[in-house]
Design a protein around this motif. Structure first.
Motif, PDB file in Angstrom:
ATOM      1  N   ASN A 244       0.869  -1.175   0.000  1.00 36.28           N
ATOM      2  CA  ASN A 244       0.000   0.000   0.000  1.00 36.28           C
ATOM      3  C   ASN A 244       0.906   1.226   0.000  1.00 36.28           C
ATOM      4  OD1 ASN A 244      -2.408  -1.522   0.223  1.00 36.28           O
ATOM      5  ND2 ASN A 244      -2.104  -1.736   2.422  1.00 36.28           N
ATOM      6  N   THR A 245       0.739   2.071  -1.005  1.00 34.28           N
ATOM      7  CA  THR A 245       1.626   3.233  -1.117  1.00 34.28           C
ATOM      8  C   THR A 245       1.184   4.362  -0.197  1.00 34.28           C
ATOM      9  OG1 THR A 245       0.359   4.056  -2.996  1.00 34.28           O
ATOM     10  CG2 THR A 245       2.258   2.686  -3.491  1.00 34.28           C
ATOM     11  N   ASP A 247       3.401   7.429  -0.359  1.00 33.38           N
ATOM     12  CA  ASP A 247       3.934   8.579  -1.101  1.00 33.38           C
ATOM     13  C   ASP A 247       3.978   8.258  -2.585  1.00 33.38           C
ATOM     14  OD1 ASP A 247       5.247  10.767  -2.096  1.00 33.38           O
ATOM     15  OD2 ASP A 247       6.798  10.811  -0.557  1.00 33.38           O
ATOM     16  N   GLU A 248       2.916   8.643  -3.310  1.00 31.21           N
ATOM     17  CA  GLU A 248       2.831   8.349  -4.738  1.00 31.21           C
ATOM     18  C   GLU A 248       3.917   9.073  -5.546  1.00 31.21           C
ATOM     19  OE1 GLU A 248       1.015   6.311  -6.446  1.00 31.21           O
ATOM     20  OE2 GLU A 248      -0.421   5.606  -4.942  1.00 31.21           O
ATOM     21  N   GLU A 249       4.384  10.210  -5.037  1.00 30.19           N
ATOM     22  CA  GLU A 249       5.344  11.016  -5.785  1.00 30.19           C
ATOM     23  C   GLU A 249       6.586  10.220  -6.158  1.00 30.19           C
ATOM     24  OE1 GLU A 249       8.066  15.092  -5.306  1.00 30.19           O
ATOM     25  OE2 GLU A 249       6.699  14.471  -3.694  1.00 30.19           O
ATOM     26  N   SER A 251       6.770   6.781  -6.184  1.00 27.58           N
ATOM     27  CA  SER A 251       6.472   5.366  -6.430  1.00 27.58           C
ATOM     28  C   SER A 251       7.326   4.796  -7.562  1.00 27.58           C
ATOM     29  CB  SER A 251       4.983   5.177  -6.741  1.00 27.58           C
ATOM     30  OG  SER A 251       4.620   5.881  -7.904  1.00 27.58           O
ATOM     31  N   LEU A 255       8.363   0.970  -6.723  1.00 21.85           N
ATOM     32  CA  LEU A 255       7.581  -0.090  -7.353  1.00 21.85           C
ATOM     33  C   LEU A 255       8.405  -0.759  -8.452  1.00 21.85           C
ATOM     34  CD1 LEU A 255       4.027   1.526  -7.673  1.00 21.85           C
ATOM     35  CD2 LEU A 255       4.826  -0.092  -5.946  1.00 21.85           C
ATOM     36  N   VAL A 325       7.530   5.296   2.588  1.00 14.03           N
ATOM     37  CA  VAL A 325       6.804   5.569   1.346  1.00 14.03           C
ATOM     38  C   VAL A 325       5.730   4.526   1.030  1.00 14.03           C
ATOM     39  CG1 VAL A 325       8.660   6.914   0.309  1.00 14.03           C
ATOM     40  CG2 VAL A 325       8.633   4.416   0.015  1.00 14.03           C
ATOM     41  N   ALA A 326       5.760   3.375   1.707  1.00 16.05           N
ATOM     42  CA  ALA A 326       4.760   2.325   1.466  1.00 16.05           C
ATOM     43  C   ALA A 326       4.841   1.308   2.598  1.00 16.05           C
ATOM     44  CB  ALA A 326       4.987   1.649   0.115  1.00 16.05           C
ATOM     45  N   LYS A 349       1.985  -2.750  -6.458  1.00 14.41           N
ATOM     46  CA  LYS A 349       0.873  -2.067  -5.807  1.00 14.41           C
ATOM     47  C   LYS A 349      -0.265  -3.042  -5.571  1.00 14.41           C
ATOM     48  CE  LYS A 349      -1.456   2.407  -5.971  1.00 14.41           C
ATOM     49  NZ  LYS A 349      -1.665   3.641  -6.765  1.00 14.41           N
ATOM     50  N   GLU A 354      -6.497  -0.145  -4.398  1.00 16.46           N
ATOM     51  CA  GLU A 354      -6.311   0.971  -5.320  1.00 16.46           C
ATOM     52  C   GLU A 354      -7.538   1.891  -5.276  1.00 16.46           C
ATOM     53  OE1 GLU A 354      -3.220  -0.071  -8.812  1.00 16.46           O
ATOM     54  OE2 GLU A 354      -5.307  -0.699  -9.144  1.00 16.46           O
TER      55      GLU A 354
END
Length: 354
Positions: A244-245, A247-249, A251, A255, A325-326, A349, A354
């Protein structure tokens, strides 16, 4: 070698046939079934075993049948007609209680025989030697335990396996599935109690560390996600962890595919290639306590370590130089302990969130 279970409490549906085919393509090599489950109608076993044997042969899979006492005769077969069983696709018999050692020895000259690994004694081995058993066809198969709290202790299991190895046996154990759990309790079918509610692949890798040669899924199914994780491991030697993320910035930095460093750390899994990527400036944020399964990136306060990617193998305190971050999902956390030096792993992910 990995195998799976197909039970005969219901006719073999097209869905189950597709499952058998898929498990074969993933890399599983054997099927286990039982002829002595009290909840089942033994009268249905004859036709269903022929059908299951046909599928096993079609997919070039071994087929081990668990029997005891008069289970074969109740199903319409006979221990004196092993050629008939071999003809329909049965390759091995696991012989449990009420089958004498002289009968086991005789059968071992015609097909593989699985002995009850947990209960075999030196007296049994001496008996089998006396009756001139073919030890090349004898294997030691542990039980699975449907009732919670009755599975084996790991220390005892390893000690028993060491003794079995000293006597020349290959060893089999079960791990629970995570789909189509076997009734009537639906509490998993592990050999070791500590595996009862643990990820099937993590349980399997743990059994492999306990001198186990053959590892079978005890229950009747694996979820599609878990099938995919087995496939990645068996075909690509890669462990897939769903996250589970937070911090998408960043990723794009965590990932995907990674390799654990060859100099394996005690507290964290360190990505060997993370700092070799093009790394933008990473400011401090999300400096959270690093619970086991936290995916972290070092921020610019860590100077030349900025961009280092880690997965925590234990609970660690927050660090202003480290961004969380995840998080690895709860089910997959036991897999972290099996990412060894130089091993490939993928952070993916979690689609369910989601």
């Amino acid at each position: 070698m990995f195998g799976f279970s197909i039970f005969m409490n219901q006719p073999l549906s097209n869905e189950k046939k597709s499952y058998i085919e898929k498990m074969k393509t993933i890399g599983f090599t054997g099927i286990f079934t039982s002829l002595h489950i009290p909840e089942d109608d033994a009268a249905t076993y004859y036709s269903r075993l022929i059908e299951l044997g046909t599928e096993a042969k079609k997919n070039n899979l071994n087929l081990m049948i668990d029997i005891s006492g008069d289970a074969l005769s109740k199903a319409g077969f006979s221990i004196d007609r092993l050629d008939e069983l071999k003809h329909i696709g049965v390759t091995a018999l696991r012989m449990d209680y009420h089958i004498p050692n002289d009968t086991i020895a005789k059968c071992s000259h015609h097909m593989t025989v699985g002995l009850n690994a947990s209960t075999i004694t030196q007296h049994d081995i001496d008996d089998l030697i006396k009756y001139k058993a073919n030890f090349k066809h004898l294997e030691a198969w542990h039980n699975y335990y449907p009732r919670p709290e009755t599975g084996l202790d790991k220390t005892w299991y390893l000690e028993k396996n060491q003794w079995l190895k000293e006597n020349g046996f290959t060893i089999q154990g079960f791990v629970p599935g995570d789909d189509d759990l076997r009734g009537p309790l639906y509490e998993g079918l592990p050999t070791l109690e500590e595996h009862r509610y643990i990820h099937p692949l993590a349980s399997a890798l743990d059994l492999a560390n306990q001198l186990t040669d053959y590892i079978y899924i005890g229950d009747g199914g694996l979820s599609e996600v878990t099938q995919s994780q087995f496939k990645e491991f068996l075909q690509n030697d890669t462990l897939t962890l769903h996250v589970n993320t937070i911090d998408e910035e960043f990723s794009f930095l965590f990932l995907g595919q990674h390799h654990n460093r060859q100099d394996e750390a005690r507290d964290v899994v360190r990505s060997a290639n993370a700092r070799f990527k093009q790394i933008p400036d990473i400011p401090p944020k999300k400096n959270l306590p690093r619970l086991k399964g936290s995916v972290t990136l070092d921020n610019h306060a860590y100077l030349r370590y900025m961009g280092e990617l880690q997965i925590t193998k234990a609970d660690l305190p927050k660090d202003d130089k480290v961004n969380v971050v995840a998080h690895v999902i709860k089910k997959d956390i036991p897999l972290i302990d099996h990412i060894k030096a130089g091993m490939s792993y993928e952070l993916r992910k979690d689609d369910d969130n989601e």
